[in-house]
Design a protein around this motif. Sequence first.
Motif, PDB file in Angstrom:
ATOM      1  N   ASN A 188       0.867  -1.167   0.000  1.00  0.00           N
ATOM      2  CA  ASN A 188       0.000   0.000   0.000  1.00  0.00           C
ATOM      3  C   ASN A 188       0.907   1.221   0.000  1.00  0.00           C
ATOM      4  O   ASN A 188       1.847   1.286   0.791  1.00  0.00           O
ATOM      5  CB  ASN A 188      -0.909   0.026   1.239  1.00  0.00           C
ATOM      6  CG  ASN A 188      -1.872  -1.132   1.246  1.00  0.00           C
ATOM      7  OD1 ASN A 188      -2.592  -1.347   0.282  1.00  0.00           O
ATOM      8  ND2 ASN A 188      -1.875  -1.896   2.318  1.00  0.00           N
ATOM      9  N   LEU A 189       0.623   2.159  -0.889  1.00  0.00           N
ATOM     10  CA  LEU A 189       1.424   3.379  -0.984  1.00  0.00           C
ATOM     11  C   LEU A 189       0.534   4.587  -0.847  1.00  0.00           C
ATOM     12  O   LEU A 189      -0.618   4.577  -1.302  1.00  0.00           O
ATOM     13  CB  LEU A 189       2.105   3.481  -2.356  1.00  0.00           C
ATOM     14  CG  LEU A 189       3.191   2.513  -2.709  1.00  0.00           C
ATOM     15  CD1 LEU A 189       2.648   1.336  -3.459  1.00  0.00           C
ATOM     16  CD2 LEU A 189       4.206   3.219  -3.565  1.00  0.00           C
ATOM     17  N   LYS A 190       1.063   5.625  -0.250  1.00  0.00           N
ATOM     18  CA  LYS A 190       0.403   6.929  -0.196  1.00  0.00           C
ATOM     19  C   LYS A 190       1.297   7.876  -0.980  1.00  0.00           C
ATOM     20  O   LYS A 190       2.472   8.034  -0.654  1.00  0.00           O
ATOM     21  CB  LYS A 190       0.233   7.381   1.250  1.00  0.00           C
ATOM     22  CG  LYS A 190      -0.621   8.607   1.402  1.00  0.00           C
ATOM     23  CD  LYS A 190      -0.927   8.921   2.839  1.00  0.00           C
ATOM     24  CE  LYS A 190      -1.900   8.000   3.484  1.00  0.00           C
ATOM     25  NZ  LYS A 190      -3.252   8.009   3.022  1.00  0.00           N
ATOM     26  N   ILE A 191       0.762   8.477  -2.029  1.00  0.00           N
ATOM     27  CA  ILE A 191       1.535   9.334  -2.928  1.00  0.00           C
ATOM     28  C   ILE A 191       1.025  10.772  -2.826  1.00  0.00           C
ATOM     29  O   ILE A 191      -0.177  11.018  -2.943  1.00  0.00           O
ATOM     30  CB  ILE A 191       1.405   8.860  -4.396  1.00  0.00           C
ATOM     31  CG1 ILE A 191       1.716   7.375  -4.532  1.00  0.00           C
ATOM     32  CG2 ILE A 191       2.249   9.719  -5.318  1.00  0.00           C
ATOM     33  CD1 ILE A 191       3.112   6.976  -4.174  1.00  0.00           C
ATOM     34  N   ASP A 192       1.944  11.716  -2.628  1.00  0.00           N
ATOM     35  CA  ASP A 192       1.603  13.138  -2.637  1.00  0.00           C
ATOM     36  C   ASP A 192       1.678  13.627  -4.085  1.00  0.00           C
ATOM     37  O   ASP A 192       2.762  13.809  -4.634  1.00  0.00           O
ATOM     38  CB  ASP A 192       2.573  13.913  -1.747  1.00  0.00           C
ATOM     39  CG  ASP A 192       2.273  15.407  -1.693  1.00  0.00           C
ATOM     40  OD1 ASP A 192       1.466  15.909  -2.512  1.00  0.00           O
ATOM     41  OD2 ASP A 192       2.877  16.084  -0.837  1.00  0.00           O
ATOM     42  N   ARG A 193       0.529  13.826  -4.681  1.00  0.00           N
ATOM     43  CA  ARG A 193       0.457  14.179  -6.102  1.00  0.00           C
ATOM     44  C   ARG A 193       1.093  15.525  -6.410  1.00  0.00           C
ATOM     45  O   ARG A 193       1.596  15.749  -7.515  1.00  0.00           O
ATOM     46  CB  ARG A 193      -1.004  14.169  -6.569  1.00  0.00           C
ATOM     47  CG  ARG A 193      -1.863  15.243  -5.913  1.00  0.00           C
ATOM     48  CD  ARG A 193      -3.335  15.086  -6.252  1.00  0.00           C
ATOM     49  NE  ARG A 193      -4.176  16.011  -5.532  1.00  0.00           N
ATOM     50  CZ  ARG A 193      -4.565  17.187  -5.985  1.00  0.00           C
ATOM     51  NH1 ARG A 193      -4.193  17.588  -7.184  1.00  0.00           N
ATOM     52  NH2 ARG A 193      -5.349  17.957  -5.271  1.00  0.00           N
ATOM     53  N   THR A 194       1.124  16.422  -5.426  1.00  0.00           N
ATOM     54  CA  THR A 194       1.663  17.757  -5.685  1.00  0.00           C
ATOM     55  C   THR A 194       3.170  17.723  -5.947  1.00  0.00           C
ATOM     56  O   THR A 194       3.704  18.629  -6.581  1.00  0.00           O
ATOM     57  CB  THR A 194       1.360  18.731  -4.521  1.00  0.00           C
ATOM     58  OG1 THR A 194       2.007  18.276  -3.330  1.00  0.00           O
ATOM     59  CG2 THR A 194      -0.148  18.832  -4.297  1.00  0.00           C
ATOM     60  N   LYS A 195       3.852  16.681  -5.488  1.00  0.00           N
ATOM     61  CA  LYS A 195       5.290  16.543  -5.770  1.00  0.00           C
ATOM     62  C   LYS A 195       5.540  16.264  -7.252  1.00  0.00           C
ATOM     63  O   LYS A 195       6.663  16.389  -7.722  1.00  0.00           O
ATOM     64  CB  LYS A 195       5.889  15.416  -4.927  1.00  0.00           C
ATOM     65  CG  LYS A 195       5.965  15.747  -3.456  1.00  0.00           C
ATOM     66  CD  LYS A 195       6.602  14.615  -2.688  1.00  0.00           C
ATOM     67  CE  LYS A 195       6.741  14.968  -1.224  1.00  0.00           C
ATOM     68  NZ  LYS A 195       7.387  13.883  -0.464  1.00  0.00           N
ATOM     69  N   TYR A 196       4.496  15.881  -7.961  1.00  0.00           N
ATOM     70  CA  TYR A 196       4.588  15.565  -9.394  1.00  0.00           C
ATOM     71  C   TYR A 196       3.865  16.609 -10.234  1.00  0.00           C
ATOM     72  O   TYR A 196       3.409  16.327 -11.331  1.00  0.00           O
ATOM     73  CB  TYR A 196       4.040  14.156  -9.641  1.00  0.00           C
ATOM     74  CG  TYR A 196       4.776  13.128  -8.808  1.00  0.00           C
ATOM     75  CD1 TYR A 196       5.975  12.576  -9.248  1.00  0.00           C
ATOM     76  CD2 TYR A 196       4.299  12.764  -7.552  1.00  0.00           C
ATOM     77  CE1 TYR A 196       6.668  11.666  -8.461  1.00  0.00           C
ATOM     78  CE2 TYR A 196       4.993  11.852  -6.760  1.00  0.00           C
ATOM     79  CZ  TYR A 196       6.171  11.315  -7.220  1.00  0.00           C
ATOM     80  OH  TYR A 196       6.870  10.432  -6.426  1.00  0.00           O
ATOM     81  N   ASP A 197       3.748  17.821  -9.689  1.00  0.00           N
ATOM     82  CA  ASP A 197       3.117  18.947 -10.369  1.00  0.00           C
ATOM     83  C   ASP A 197       1.658  18.677 -10.729  1.00  0.00           C
ATOM     84  O   ASP A 197       1.171  19.098 -11.778  1.00  0.00           O
ATOM     85  CB  ASP A 197       3.928  19.351 -11.613  1.00  0.00           C
ATOM     86  CG  ASP A 197       3.575  20.745 -12.097  1.00  0.00           C
ATOM     87  OD1 ASP A 197       3.220  21.593 -11.254  1.00  0.00           O
ATOM     88  OD2 ASP A 197       3.624  20.981 -13.324  1.00  0.00           O
ATOM     89  N   ILE A 198       0.970  17.971  -9.845  1.00  0.00           N
ATOM     90  CA  ILE A 198      -0.474  17.747 -10.003  1.00  0.00           C
ATOM     91  C   ILE A 198      -1.140  18.527  -8.874  1.00  0.00           C
ATOM     92  O   ILE A 198      -1.347  18.015  -7.782  1.00  0.00           O
ATOM     93  CB  ILE A 198      -0.826  16.240  -9.944  1.00  0.00           C
ATOM     94  CG1 ILE A 198      -0.012  15.468 -10.979  1.00  0.00           C
ATOM     95  CG2 ILE A 198      -2.327  16.039 -10.154  1.00  0.00           C
ATOM     96  CD1 ILE A 198      -0.095  13.958 -10.847  1.00  0.00           C
ATOM     97  N   LYS A 199      -1.447  19.790  -9.158  1.00  0.00           N
ATOM     98  CA  LYS A 199      -1.905  20.698  -8.111  1.00  0.00           C
ATOM     99  C   LYS A 199      -3.395  21.042  -8.197  1.00  0.00           C
ATOM    100  O   LYS A 199      -3.914  21.734  -7.329  1.00  0.00           O
ATOM    101  CB  LYS A 199      -1.073  21.986  -8.169  1.00  0.00           C
ATOM    102  CG  LYS A 199       0.403  21.721  -7.907  1.00  0.00           C
ATOM    103  CD  LYS A 199       1.228  22.962  -8.082  1.00  0.00           C
ATOM    104  CE  LYS A 199       2.700  22.648  -7.894  1.00  0.00           C
ATOM    105  NZ  LYS A 199       3.556  23.762  -8.284  1.00  0.00           N
ATOM    106  N   TYR A 200      -4.070  20.561  -9.217  1.00  0.00           N
ATOM    107  CA  TYR A 200      -5.476  20.905  -9.419  1.00  0.00           C
ATOM    108  C   TYR A 200      -6.286  20.618  -8.142  1.00  0.00           C
ATOM    109  O   TYR A 200      -6.230  19.523  -7.585  1.00  0.00           O
ATOM    110  CB  TYR A 200      -6.059  20.096 -10.583  1.00  0.00           C
ATOM    111  CG  TYR A 200      -7.503  20.420 -10.858  1.00  0.00           C
ATOM    112  CD1 TYR A 200      -7.841  21.470 -11.698  1.00  0.00           C
ATOM    113  CD2 TYR A 200      -8.528  19.692 -10.276  1.00  0.00           C
ATOM    114  CE1 TYR A 200      -9.167  21.786 -11.948  1.00  0.00           C
ATOM    115  CE2 TYR A 200      -9.849  19.999 -10.503  1.00  0.00           C
ATOM    116  CZ  TYR A 200     -10.169  21.056 -11.346  1.00  0.00           C
ATOM    117  OH  TYR A 200     -11.474  21.372 -11.585  1.00  0.00           O
ATOM    118  N   GLY A 201      -7.033  21.617  -7.670  1.00  0.00           N
ATOM    119  CA  GLY A 201      -7.916  21.452  -6.515  1.00  0.00           C
ATOM    120  C   GLY A 201      -7.204  21.252  -5.189  1.00  0.00           C
ATOM    121  O   GLY A 201      -7.831  20.859  -4.204  1.00  0.00           O
ATOM    122  N   SER A 202      -5.917  21.537  -5.133  1.00  0.00           N
ATOM    123  CA  SER A 202      -5.151  21.337  -3.908  1.00  0.00           C
ATOM    124  C   SER A 202      -5.274  22.535  -2.982  1.00  0.00           C
ATOM    125  O   SER A 202      -4.927  23.661  -3.370  1.00  0.00           O
ATOM    126  CB  SER A 202      -3.673  21.107  -4.235  1.00  0.00           C
ATOM    127  OG  SER A 202      -2.889  21.157  -3.052  1.00  0.00           O
TER     128      SER A 202
END
Length: 189
Positions: free
Chosen positions: A151-165
């Motif tokens: 099981n992994l928890k990934i912080d999407r903002t580290k990959y320049d996925i900032k929509y709705g953050s």
Amino acid sequence: MKNFKAIALALVVVLATTSVSAQTKKVDVTKSTINWTGKKVTGQHEGTVNLKDGSLVYKGKNVVGGAFTVDMNSMIVTDLKEGQGKEKLEGHLKADDFFGTDKFATATLVFKKIVTKSPNLYTVTADLTIKNITKPVIFDLATTANTATTNLKIDRTKYDIKYGSGSFFDNLGDKAINDNFDLTVALKF
């Protein structure tokens, strides 16, 4: 002195014949699964994404390496039915606001460091590349003879996925989307 040389030679022969070479186990991509969950203030969405290829490297019974490629265009939403916005959400997740799958069709995970916690349980440090951005991730990997799970928890903002953050935009209210998404991975060999 002859006895010492004979013992030393015997020890070298024993060590040489008992050394274990690495074995690569390829993942059966048709039987392996990656389930994702993305949460927002008002609920969550779930879905799947498929492996394109992957393998674990073993030395004896211990995992010593691994590399995986994910087909980002295979991403689907499973908690919505046709006509409930399923196609719209899938399109948005594949668009530039999120994973930009037209430009970045794959994501990769490459093991860099593996520490044995107990038999068949490892702590893995790996490089995860999404949208051509590579960041380290750490997770536990449990194995059997023919499976591996994590099981992994990934912080999407580290990959320049900032929509709705909410970390980057103010006044989102109930439109805010969590920065982290969860992956549940079940590999079969």
